[in-house]
Write a protein that holds these residues in place. Structure first.
Motif, PDB file in Angstrom:
ATOM      1  N   MET A   1       6.638  -2.004  12.659  1.00 31.19           N
ATOM      2  CA  MET A   1       5.581  -2.053  11.648  1.00 31.19           C
ATOM      3  C   MET A   1       4.936  -3.439  11.589  1.00 31.19           C
ATOM      4  O   MET A   1       3.765  -3.564  11.253  1.00 31.19           O
ATOM      5  CB  MET A   1       6.187  -1.651  10.299  1.00 31.19           C
ATOM      6  CG  MET A   1       5.185  -1.233   9.259  1.00 31.19           C
ATOM      7  SD  MET A   1       3.822  -0.184   9.834  1.00 31.19           S
ATOM      8  CE  MET A   1       4.710   1.271  10.380  1.00 31.19           C
TER       9      MET A   1
ATOM     10  N   ASP B   1       0.809  -1.227   0.000  1.00 29.52           N
ATOM     11  CA  ASP B   1       0.000   0.000   0.000  1.00 29.52           C
ATOM     12  C   ASP B   1       0.841   1.276   0.000  1.00 29.52           C
ATOM     13  O   ASP B   1       0.514   2.244  -0.659  1.00 29.52           O
ATOM     14  CB  ASP B   1      -0.881   0.052   1.273  1.00 29.52           C
ATOM     15  CG  ASP B   1      -2.154  -0.759   1.123  1.00 29.52           C
ATOM     16  OD1 ASP B   1      -2.383  -1.294   0.020  1.00 29.52           O
ATOM     17  OD2 ASP B   1      -2.913  -0.846   2.107  1.00 29.52           O
ATOM     18  N   CYS B   2       1.912   1.283   0.804  1.00 31.97           N
ATOM     19  CA  CYS B   2       2.628   2.546   1.013  1.00 31.97           C
ATOM     20  C   CYS B   2       3.759   2.719   0.019  1.00 31.97           C
ATOM     21  O   CYS B   2       4.452   3.723   0.031  1.00 31.97           O
ATOM     22  CB  CYS B   2       3.160   2.656   2.445  1.00 31.97           C
ATOM     23  SG  CYS B   2       4.638   1.684   2.774  1.00 31.97           S
TER      24      CYS B   2
ATOM     25  N   MET C   1      12.553  -0.389  12.791  1.00 34.06           N
ATOM     26  CA  MET C   1      11.353   0.214  12.218  1.00 34.06           C
ATOM     27  C   MET C   1      10.422  -0.880  11.684  1.00 34.06           C
ATOM     28  O   MET C   1       9.205  -0.835  11.846  1.00 34.06           O
ATOM     29  CB  MET C   1      11.790   1.140  11.070  1.00 34.06           C
ATOM     30  CG  MET C   1      10.677   1.901  10.413  1.00 34.06           C
ATOM     31  SD  MET C   1      11.331   3.188   9.304  1.00 34.06           S
ATOM     32  CE  MET C   1      12.176   2.203   8.071  1.00 34.06           C
TER      33      MET C   1
ATOM     34  N   ALA D   1       7.618   2.455   1.913  1.00 34.87           N
ATOM     35  CA  ALA D   1       8.081   3.364   2.956  1.00 34.87           C
ATOM     36  C   ALA D   1       8.171   2.693   4.323  1.00 34.87           C
ATOM     37  O   ALA D   1       8.451   3.349   5.317  1.00 34.87           O
ATOM     38  CB  ALA D   1       7.162   4.580   3.042  1.00 34.87           C
ATOM     39  N   CYS D   2       7.974   1.388   4.379  1.00 34.85           N
ATOM     40  CA  CYS D   2       7.914   0.665   5.647  1.00 34.85           C
ATOM     41  C   CYS D   2       6.870   1.303   6.553  1.00 34.85           C
ATOM     42  O   CYS D   2       7.133   1.650   7.686  1.00 34.85           O
ATOM     43  CB  CYS D   2       9.267   0.611   6.350  1.00 34.85           C
ATOM     44  SG  CYS D   2       9.296  -0.599   7.706  1.00 34.85           S
ATOM     45  N   ALA D   3       5.675   1.527   5.990  1.00 38.22           N
ATOM     46  CA  ALA D   3       4.661   2.261   6.735  1.00 38.22           C
ATOM     47  C   ALA D   3       3.300   1.585   6.710  1.00 38.22           C
ATOM     48  O   ALA D   3       2.318   2.192   7.100  1.00 38.22           O
ATOM     49  CB  ALA D   3       4.544   3.676   6.170  1.00 38.22           C
ATOM     50  N   CYS D   4       3.222   0.321   6.249  1.00 38.62           N
ATOM     51  CA  CYS D   4       1.876  -0.231   6.145  1.00 38.62           C
ATOM     52  C   CYS D   4       1.789  -1.725   6.471  1.00 38.62           C
ATOM     53  O   CYS D   4       0.713  -2.218   6.771  1.00 38.62           O
ATOM     54  CB  CYS D   4       1.319   0.015   4.746  1.00 38.62           C
ATOM     55  SG  CYS D   4       2.083  -0.988   3.462  1.00 38.62           S
ATOM     56  N   ALA D   5       2.895  -2.440   6.397  1.00 40.49           N
ATOM     57  CA  ALA D   5       2.895  -3.878   6.697  1.00 40.49           C
ATOM     58  C   ALA D   5       2.001  -4.697   5.770  1.00 40.49           C
ATOM     59  O   ALA D   5       1.426  -5.692   6.174  1.00 40.49           O
ATOM     60  CB  ALA D   5       2.507  -4.141   8.156  1.00 40.49           C
ATOM     61  N   THR D   6       1.869  -4.280   4.508  1.00 40.23           N
ATOM     62  CA  THR D   6       1.083  -5.086   3.568  1.00 40.23           C
ATOM     63  C   THR D   6       1.979  -5.737   2.500  1.00 40.23           C
ATOM     64  O   THR D   6       1.521  -6.058   1.412  1.00 40.23           O
ATOM     65  CB  THR D   6      -0.025  -4.265   2.876  1.00 40.23           C
ATOM     66  OG1 THR D   6       0.579  -3.182   2.161  1.00 40.23           O
ATOM     67  CG2 THR D   6      -1.021  -3.717   3.881  1.00 40.23           C
TER      68      THR D   6
END
Lengths: 106, 342
Positions: free
Chosen positions: A71, A39-40, A67, A43-48
């Motif tokens: 996540m 999804d992101c 990080m 950016a290592c910001a969504c865990a999908t």
């Protein structure tokens, strides 16, 4: 160049060419591997883009970074061999890498 | 819940970078905007997914974080006095007989607008639903992904799952009114604010709640009423008795209600033309990541360009037949007056 195999929940396998410097997530998206949502966009910001690294490869992919560890709280069914594929950089060392895609990212 | 109708020139759906820049472009043409977003703050993906991550491809800003970009855009839009409505999802959009559009939000706000700008990015951010087998059966009765009314949970045996701020905030908020409360997290480390974690540990030490480490694998109950959750952990499996479960696994983007607004869609995107960025319905525009056209690039800078062209056509839609003089902000005293710098 490194061959990377993605194993779906139902056992289907797909082997694609990964280029050094790209991430395993980018390699999956570029080759339209199902189940890596990303999804992101890395950016290592969504865990999908959660994957399970197959036995024997964990040492070569290396440990999770802090990080990524945080996540992974947002991923489902996290195991010892869980990684976010956007945080694994492809290199020659990873030629032959096998990762399992969870049934659902969410 | 307000029944009042807000009449305005434009409603922008989405307060991400493109929605925010649209306020500016529309503002230069004297088009007044209301902005609606499902998040509790502006910035869209820049706020939710990567507030601290650097962006390198914004023209003239070699490096900027998502959060800084959002603040700069808010500043830029400020002279036009936009009105923001956060924590609101636009659920309905329909054309009225007088040519205006009616928009309704899940928080009960009703807008009548001359034009609508859909700047909804990847759709609306919605809570992730953990793929626990059979969880659907409990949703709405025993399993909740957000808390609308705390009182509804008074006296319940609550299981909260997660380790982020939502999980910890709700743990602290609900503990005083719950019959029992258990926080379950996959590890003994929390990404939530340290102060909340400290307070939670104090409650555990005082015996007022429980902290368990593990992950939910299954649920048991009857007729949508939860009885217990099965948990696997590194020390083996166990059950947690609870009649209410609140999983907090972050947010994910879903196209959401946009799909039901009667617009042509292509692979969950809204096709537009590249002169006006208008959808299949005149007066409804789509800019940013949510639109598609030949050669589309999902870049913030593309959305900025789209906002500028969209604003021109929005002006013509609102003022049919009127001539629009093209002006530069560097030289036009009338534009500078609007910006409050003349």
């Amino acid at each position: 160049m490194a061959k990377i195999t993605f194993i779906q929940h139902n056992g289907t396998e797909q082997t694609v060419d990964g280029q050094a410097g790209m991430t395993v997530m980018e390699t999956a998206v570029k080759n339209m591997v199902p189940g890596i949502d990303a999804d992101c966009g890395g950016a290592c910001a969504c865990a999908t883009c959660h994957v399970y690294v197959e036995p024997g490869w964990l040492e070569k992919t290396g440990p999770r970074n802090p990080m990524e560890e945080d996540m992974l709280d947002f991923a489902f069914d996290v195991r010892d061999e869980s990684r976010l594929s956007c945080q694994i950089k492809v290199s020659d060392v990873l030629d032959g890498l096998r990762v399992r895609v969870p049934e659902k990212q969410f | 819940m307000s029944e009042e109708v807000i009449s305005t020139d434009a409603v922008i759906v989405g307060a991400g970078p493109c929605g925010l820049f649209a306020i500016f472009e529309l503002g230069l043409l004297d088009i007044k905007c209301h902005v609606v977003d499902i998040l509790d703050r502006p910035g869209g993906q820049c706020a939710e997914l990567y507030p601290e991550k650097p962006i390198y491809d914004i023209p003239a800003l070699p490096i900027v974080t998502g959060s800084e970009l959002t603040h700069r855009l808010l500043d830029q839009a400020k002279p036009f006095k936009p009105e923001y409505h956060f924590n609101q999802m636009v659920t309905e959009l329909r054309k009225l007989d007088d040519g205006k559009f009616e928009l309704k939000t899940d928080g009960g706000i009703v807008f009548h607008a001359k034009v609508v700008v859909i700047a909804a990015g990847g759709g609306s951010f919605q809570p992730k639903k953990p793929p626990i087998p059979g969880i659907d059966a409990y949703e709405g009765q025993s399993v909740f992904y957000s808390v609308k009314k705390m009182e509804a949970l008074r006296g319940r045996d609550i299981l909260i799952v997660g380790g982020g701020d939502s999980a910890l905030d709700w743990t602290l908020n609900l503990q005083p009114i719950a019959n029992s409360l258990t926080l379950l997290h996959r590890r003994d480390d929390f990404r939530a604010a340290p102060d909340s974690v400290k307070k939670m540990r104090e409650l555990v030490a005082a015996g007022k709640m429980q902290l368990k480490l593990g992950q939910v694998t299954g649920l048991t109950g009857d007729n949508g009423v939860l009885a217990s959750a099965q948990v696997k952990s590194t020390d083996g499996n166990f059950n947690i008795a609870a009649n209410t479960m609140l999983p907090f696994f972050g947010l994910t983007m879903k196209l959401g209600p946009v799909a039901e607004w009667g617009l042509n869609l292509h692979e969950n995107l809204v096709p537009v033309d590249t002169a006006k960025f208008e959808t299949s319905t005149q007066g409804i525009f789509a800019i940013g990541d949510i639109n598609t056209y030949p050669g589309k690039l999902k870049l913030i800078l593309s959305g900025f360009h789209e906002a500028a062209l969209m604003a021109q056509e929005a002006f013509h839609h609102i003022h049919p037949g009127e001539r629009l003089l093209f002006q530069y902000t560097t030289s036009s005293s009338s534009l500078q007056k609007k910006l409050g710098v003349a």
